[in-house]
Every structure is written in structure tokens, then in C-alpha cells.
Design a protein around this motif. Structure first.
Motif, PDB file in Angstrom:
ATOM      1  N   ARG A 199       0.811  -1.216   0.000  1.00  0.00           N
ATOM      2  CA  ARG A 199       0.000   0.000   0.000  1.00  0.00           C
ATOM      3  C   ARG A 199       0.842   1.263   0.000  1.00  0.00           C
ATOM      4  NH1 ARG A 199      -5.075  -0.741   4.026  1.00  0.00           N
ATOM      5  NH2 ARG A 199      -5.525   1.247   3.021  1.00  0.00           N
ATOM      6  N   GLY A 200       2.155   1.136   0.188  1.00  0.00           N
ATOM      7  CA  GLY A 200       2.994   2.321   0.173  1.00  0.00           C
ATOM      8  C   GLY A 200       4.159   2.213   1.140  1.00  0.00           C
ATOM      9  N   THR A 201       4.775   3.366   1.408  1.00  0.00           N
ATOM     10  CA  THR A 201       5.948   3.438   2.280  1.00  0.00           C
ATOM     11  C   THR A 201       5.730   4.484   3.354  1.00  0.00           C
ATOM     12  OG1 THR A 201       7.440   2.754   0.491  1.00  0.00           O
ATOM     13  CG2 THR A 201       8.440   3.904   2.355  1.00  0.00           C
ATOM     14  N   TRP A 202       6.159   4.148   4.572  1.00  0.00           N
ATOM     15  CA  TRP A 202       6.094   5.059   5.711  1.00  0.00           C
ATOM     16  C   TRP A 202       7.517   5.235   6.229  1.00  0.00           C
ATOM     17  CZ3 TRP A 202       2.602   1.644   4.182  1.00  0.00           C
ATOM     18  CH2 TRP A 202       1.239   1.970   4.211  1.00  0.00           C
ATOM     19  N   VAL A 203       7.897   6.453   6.579  1.00  0.00           N
ATOM     20  CA  VAL A 203       9.251   6.716   7.046  1.00  0.00           C
ATOM     21  C   VAL A 203       9.185   7.461   8.370  1.00  0.00           C
ATOM     22  CG1 VAL A 203       9.474   8.902   5.781  1.00  0.00           C
ATOM     23  CG2 VAL A 203      11.528   7.606   6.370  1.00  0.00           C
ATOM     24  N   ALA A 204      10.168   7.195   9.248  1.00  0.00           N
ATOM     25  CA  ALA A 204      10.130   7.798  10.580  1.00  0.00           C
ATOM     26  C   ALA A 204      11.528   8.115  11.091  1.00  0.00           C
ATOM     27  CB  ALA A 204       9.431   6.861  11.567  1.00  0.00           C
ATOM     28  N   PRO A 205      11.779   9.394  11.408  1.00  0.00           N
ATOM     29  CA  PRO A 205      13.001   9.764  12.130  1.00  0.00           C
ATOM     30  C   PRO A 205      12.786   9.523  13.620  1.00  0.00           C
ATOM     31  CG  PRO A 205      11.710  11.715  11.668  1.00  0.00           C
ATOM     32  CD  PRO A 205      10.951  10.557  11.071  1.00  0.00           C
ATOM     33  N   ALA A 206      13.715  10.027  14.442  1.00  0.00           N
ATOM     34  CA  ALA A 206      13.677   9.700  15.867  1.00  0.00           C
ATOM     35  C   ALA A 206      12.559  10.387  16.648  1.00  0.00           C
ATOM     36  CB  ALA A 206      15.026  10.025  16.509  1.00  0.00           C
ATOM     37  N   THR A 207      11.819  11.293  16.025  1.00  0.00           N
ATOM     38  CA  THR A 207      10.667  11.894  16.702  1.00  0.00           C
ATOM     39  C   THR A 207       9.362  11.194  16.334  1.00  0.00           C
ATOM     40  OG1 THR A 207      10.452  13.523  14.916  1.00  0.00           O
ATOM     41  CG2 THR A 207      11.735  14.172  16.871  1.00  0.00           C
ATOM     42  N   ARG A 208       9.459  10.107  15.583  1.00  0.00           N
ATOM     43  CA  ARG A 208       8.284   9.383  15.119  1.00  0.00           C
ATOM     44  C   ARG A 208       8.516   7.879  15.235  1.00  0.00           C
ATOM     45  NH1 ARG A 208       7.117  13.939  15.529  1.00  0.00           N
ATOM     46  NH2 ARG A 208       6.052  15.323  14.041  1.00  0.00           N
ATOM     47  N   ALA A 209       7.425   7.129  15.302  1.00  0.00           N
ATOM     48  CA  ALA A 209       7.483   5.670  15.261  1.00  0.00           C
ATOM     49  C   ALA A 209       6.475   5.192  14.224  1.00  0.00           C
ATOM     50  CB  ALA A 209       7.168   5.072  16.632  1.00  0.00           C
ATOM     51  N   ILE A 210       6.625   3.957  13.791  1.00  0.00           N
ATOM     52  CA  ILE A 210       5.696   3.388  12.817  1.00  0.00           C
ATOM     53  C   ILE A 210       4.909   2.262  13.480  1.00  0.00           C
ATOM     54  CG2 ILE A 210       5.438   2.297  10.556  1.00  0.00           C
ATOM     55  CD1 ILE A 210       8.131   3.525   9.780  1.00  0.00           C
ATOM     56  N   TRP A 211       3.611   2.325  13.322  1.00  0.00           N
ATOM     57  CA  TRP A 211       2.720   1.282  13.831  1.00  0.00           C
ATOM     58  C   TRP A 211       2.453   0.289  12.697  1.00  0.00           C
ATOM     59  CZ3 TRP A 211       0.641  -0.719  18.075  1.00  0.00           C
ATOM     60  CH2 TRP A 211      -0.489  -1.530  17.972  1.00  0.00           C
ATOM     61  N   VAL A 212       2.734  -0.993  12.956  1.00  0.00           N
ATOM     62  CA  VAL A 212       2.495  -2.041  11.963  1.00  0.00           C
ATOM     63  C   VAL A 212       1.457  -3.006  12.526  1.00  0.00           C
ATOM     64  CG1 VAL A 212       3.520  -3.838  10.525  1.00  0.00           C
ATOM     65  CG2 VAL A 212       4.887  -1.838  11.170  1.00  0.00           C
ATOM     66  N   PRO A 213       0.236  -3.009  11.986  1.00  0.00           N
ATOM     67  CA  PRO A 213      -0.800  -3.899  12.516  1.00  0.00           C
ATOM     68  C   PRO A 213      -0.495  -5.369  12.228  1.00  0.00           C
ATOM     69  CG  PRO A 213      -1.739  -2.152  11.156  1.00  0.00           C
ATOM     70  CD  PRO A 213      -0.265  -2.159  10.914  1.00  0.00           C
ATOM     71  N   ALA A 214      -1.063  -6.238  13.040  1.00  0.00           N
ATOM     72  CA  ALA A 214      -0.905  -7.676  12.857  1.00  0.00           C
ATOM     73  C   ALA A 214      -1.329  -8.084  11.447  1.00  0.00           C
ATOM     74  CB  ALA A 214      -1.740  -8.413  13.890  1.00  0.00           C
ATOM     75  N   GLY A 215      -0.593  -9.043  10.882  1.00  0.00           N
ATOM     76  CA  GLY A 215      -0.952  -9.584   9.580  1.00  0.00           C
ATOM     77  C   GLY A 215      -0.575  -8.724   8.397  1.00  0.00           C
ATOM     78  N   THR A 216       0.221  -7.680   8.609  1.00  0.00           N
ATOM     79  CA  THR A 216       0.617  -6.789   7.511  1.00  0.00           C
ATOM     80  C   THR A 216       1.970  -7.208   6.941  1.00  0.00           C
ATOM     81  OG1 THR A 216      -0.522  -4.922   8.551  1.00  0.00           O
ATOM     82  CG2 THR A 216       1.114  -4.407   6.865  1.00  0.00           C
TER      83      THR A 216
END
Length: 245
Positions: free
Chosen positions: A47-64
Motif C-alpha cells: 500500500r505504500g511506504t512510511w518513514v520515521a526519524p527519531a521523533t516518530r514511530a511506525i505502527w504495523v498492525p498484525a498480519g501486515t
């Protein structure tokens, strides 16, 4: 698509990754927080790309099904969770305030620890996670329409390309009206909004790789370094030259 590696339980661990290092396509049966305490991390799905520096986190739901990539020397903190305190069913970039940052770092320090103190730490981490807000400016959706994908590829190859949408449309054989409609229907954003997200995405990566702010502003298409700094600060509430410690 590459074969998906099944990893039933998302690990809670600290991994040190070199710049450019990847974790291949895989999926978990539970949820995961992906946080780069140093460097920058991205996750990519169909579905795309998510990027995160040290002021952000990425949430990855189960089954993704997803893969990771590190930019710069990256301290990758991974937290596996059975709970879904945010109720999110798609990946998302989340704000990480200073307390949440320290909780994630502390919780991944000794994953084998099963003490009552660590269980309390986890409870506080979940409470603080619920206070996080989703940041849409660091999401690059994947295009389905071939004409839209072609425009995205042109600008991904050169974010400083300042051609307006009609000129880009001519290059891919689509009208401005058609492309405007596709940006809204597929990405839920306008072309200028998407182009800003693309430029921010590239800027975060280039900064992690050690490029100076002035060069990043030029390479990503801002007219002046001050214009880049203003946009960056509006999104991240910090300046691009500042490093989180």
C-alpha cells in the motif's frame, strides 16, 4: 511480490542496522511498534511506504506483510504487542514525545526480563502510546493507476523537479484534470500535498545519511534552505539540523 516470511510473534528487541540494511518481507500475528532511536527507518507494504526519524514511530498492525530499511546507522527498537491500543488497522506514523521515546528504549533494553517492574513499564508504555497522534505527512501511498504511478516515479527520481502537473501530465499522456482526480481518489490528497510529502520523505532520508541542510533543501526542491526549514519544523516541531539524543 517476494515470498512473505512468516514470523508468528513480532519480537521485542533492539537491532543495530547499517545504513541501507534491509529486513526482508515478513509478517507477524501480532502488532508491532517500529522506532529508530538513531537514524531513520522506513517500512514498505503493497500500500505504500512510511518513514520515521527519531521523533516518530511506525505502527504495523498484525498480519501486515512489510519490509524495513535503515538510513544511516540505525538503532532499531521493535516492540511486539498483542494489544491494539490505537485501534489502527493500517500502518501509520505516530508522534513520539520524549517520555514515550524513553519508555520504548527502556522496554527493548532487556527483552528477556519478565519482572513485575517491566510489566509495569509496558503498561505505562501502552498508556502513553494511546496519546500519540497519526502523522500523515510521512506516508507515500502506492499508486494503482499506471499514469499516476508514472508521475510518482518521475518525481521520486528527482524531487527537485518543479514541473507543474500539466507538464508532468504531458510526459505521461494524461490530462491535468485526470491526474488531479487520481491524486484525490487514490491518495486522498492534492498534487501539491503529495509532492510536499514526497520531498519530506526524501529529506528525512538524506539528513539521516549525513547530507547538510542546505544541500537537502536544494536536492528536494525547496526554493531556499529557510523555506525547507520552515516546512520541516511545521511537521516535526524541530529543525532539520537538530538531532534527538
Amino acid at each position: 511480490m517476494s515470498r512473505i516470511r512468516q514470523q508468528p510473534e513480532a519480537p521485542t528487541v533492539l537491532r543495530q542496522l547499517a545504513g541501507g540494511e534491509r529486513i526482508d518481507l515478513h509478517q507477524h500475528d501480532n502488532h508491532q511498534i517500529v522506532y529508530a532511536g538513531a537514524g531513520v527507518v522506513s517500512i514498505t507494504t503493497d500500500r505504500g511506504t512510511w518513514v520515521a526519524p527519531a521523533t516518530r514511530a511506525i505502527w504495523v498492525p498484525a498480519g501486515t506483510p512489510h519490509e524495513h530499511r535503515a538510513y544511516g546507522e540505525t538503532a532499531l527498537h521493535l516492540v511486539g504487542l498483542a494489544d491494539n491500543p490505537l485501534g489502527l488497522t493500517t500502518p501509520a506514523v505516530l508522534t513520539v514525545h520524549p517520555l514515550l521515546r524513553e519508555l520504548i528504549i527502556a522496554y527493548t533494553d532487556d527483552p528477556a526480563d519478565d519482572s513485575a517492574a517491566r510489566r509495569r513499564l509496558r503498561a505505562v508504555l501502552l498508556d502513553q502510546l494511546r496519546l500519540s497522534t497519526e502523522q500523515t505527512a510521512l506516508r507515500l501511498p502506492a499508486a494503482r493507476d499506471g499514469r499516476l504511478a508514472a508521475v510518482c516515479a518521475i518525481l521520486a527520481a528527482d524531487p527537485a523537479d518543479n514541473r507543474p502537473l500539466p507538464a508532468l501530465g504531458s510526459a505521461v499522456g494524461a490530462s491535468e484534470r485526470t491526474l488531479s482526480r487520481l491524486f484525490r481518489s487514490e491518495f486522498a490528497m492534492t498534487f501539491p500535498q503529495w509532492r510536499t510529502q514526497l520531498r519530506l520523505h526524501h529529506a528525512v532520508v538524506l539528513l539521516a545519511e549525513g547530507h547538510p541542510v542546505t544541500a537537502v533543501a536544494h536536492l528536494c526542491g525547496w526554493s531556499t534552505p529557510s523555506a525547507f526549514i520552515d516546512t520541516y519544523k511545521e511537521i516535526f516541531t524541530t529543525t532539520p539540523g537538530r538531532r534527538v539524543r
